[in-house]
Design an enzyme around this catalytic site. Structure first.
Site, mmCIF file in Angstrom:
data_model
loop_
_atom_site.group_PDB
_atom_site.id
_atom_site.type_symbol
_atom_site.label_atom_id
_atom_site.label_comp_id
_atom_site.label_asym_id
_atom_site.label_seq_id
_atom_site.Cartn_x
_atom_site.Cartn_y
_atom_site.Cartn_z
ATOM 1 N N CYS A 77 27.881 -24.743 19.035
ATOM 2 C CA CYS A 77 27.040 -23.675 18.467
ATOM 3 C C CYS A 77 26.696 -22.583 19.486
ATOM 4 O O CYS A 77 26.783 -21.400 19.184
ATOM 5 C CB CYS A 77 25.775 -24.252 17.832
ATOM 6 N N HIS A 126 20.058 -26.489 18.199
ATOM 7 C CA HIS A 126 21.148 -25.948 17.390
ATOM 8 C C HIS A 126 20.859 -24.473 17.119
ATOM 9 O O HIS A 126 19.699 -24.053 17.064
ATOM 10 C CB HIS A 126 21.289 -26.697 16.062
ATOM 11 N N HIS A 138 27.815 -20.701 11.936
ATOM 12 C CA HIS A 138 27.498 -21.637 13.008
ATOM 13 C C HIS A 138 28.597 -22.675 13.165
ATOM 14 O O HIS A 138 29.467 -22.817 12.311
ATOM 15 C CB HIS A 138 26.141 -22.305 12.768
#
Length: 168
Positions: A77, A126, A138
């Site tokens: 990510c 994240h 993502h």
């Protein structure tokens, strides 16, 4: 009334005890205009960079997720966010926490604009790139591919902050 204090061979004189602190000079109209123009130019440059970052992120949809991946064919990510913004001319640190700390312009959930980086979970572990209209791109997790997802109630519940890179 002023007070004098002898220190060694020198003599210091202090002002009155009730004197107020010096006031900062107010900018002139001309200085304010220059600052506004500079800010507007910086904002336009940031928006242009954000557009490039989002375009690059779109091109990565379908690439594999790989822990520690920084591209060009596999990403995690933060690698995806860093790679997208790097293509737009902005260098970001490597990890999610480092990126959040390094980018000074913090953004709210409702204030997010294209190119902003959205962070999730309490440790900001994240992140994704906001692409507008309630969607982000993502790198989800191992075994999955880069994708565009709707920011639903799950993401809103786990949202922990956002930043807007590229404004300096």
């Amino acid at each position: 009334m002023s007070t004098a204090v002898a220190l060694g061979a020198s003599l210091l004189t202090a002002g009155p005890v009730n004197a107020s602190a010096p006031q900062a000079a107010q900018p002139t109209a001309a200085e304010a205009s220059v600052t506004a123009k500079l800010s507007k130019k910086r904002l336009q440059r940031q928006q242009k960079r954000a557009t490039w970052a989002v375009k690059y992120a779109y091109k990565q949809i379908g690439d594999r997720y790989r822990y520690g991946g920084t591209g060009p064919y596999s990403w995690d990510c933060s690698g995806l966010a860093g790679g997208s913004w790097r293509k737009a001319g902005v260098k970001l640190p490597r990890t999610t926490q480092q990126i959040y700390r390094a980018v000074k312009w913090k953004v709210s959930w409702k204030g997010a604009r294209k190119g902003d980086l959205l962070f999730f979970y309490s440790g900001k572990t994240h992140m994704g790139i906001y692409v507008g209209k309630g969607y982000m791109i993502h790198a989800p997790s191992s075994g999955k591919r880069i994708k565009k997802v709707k920011l639903n109630s799950y993401y809103k519940r786990n949202f922990s902050g956002a930043v807007r890179p590229g404004y300096y």
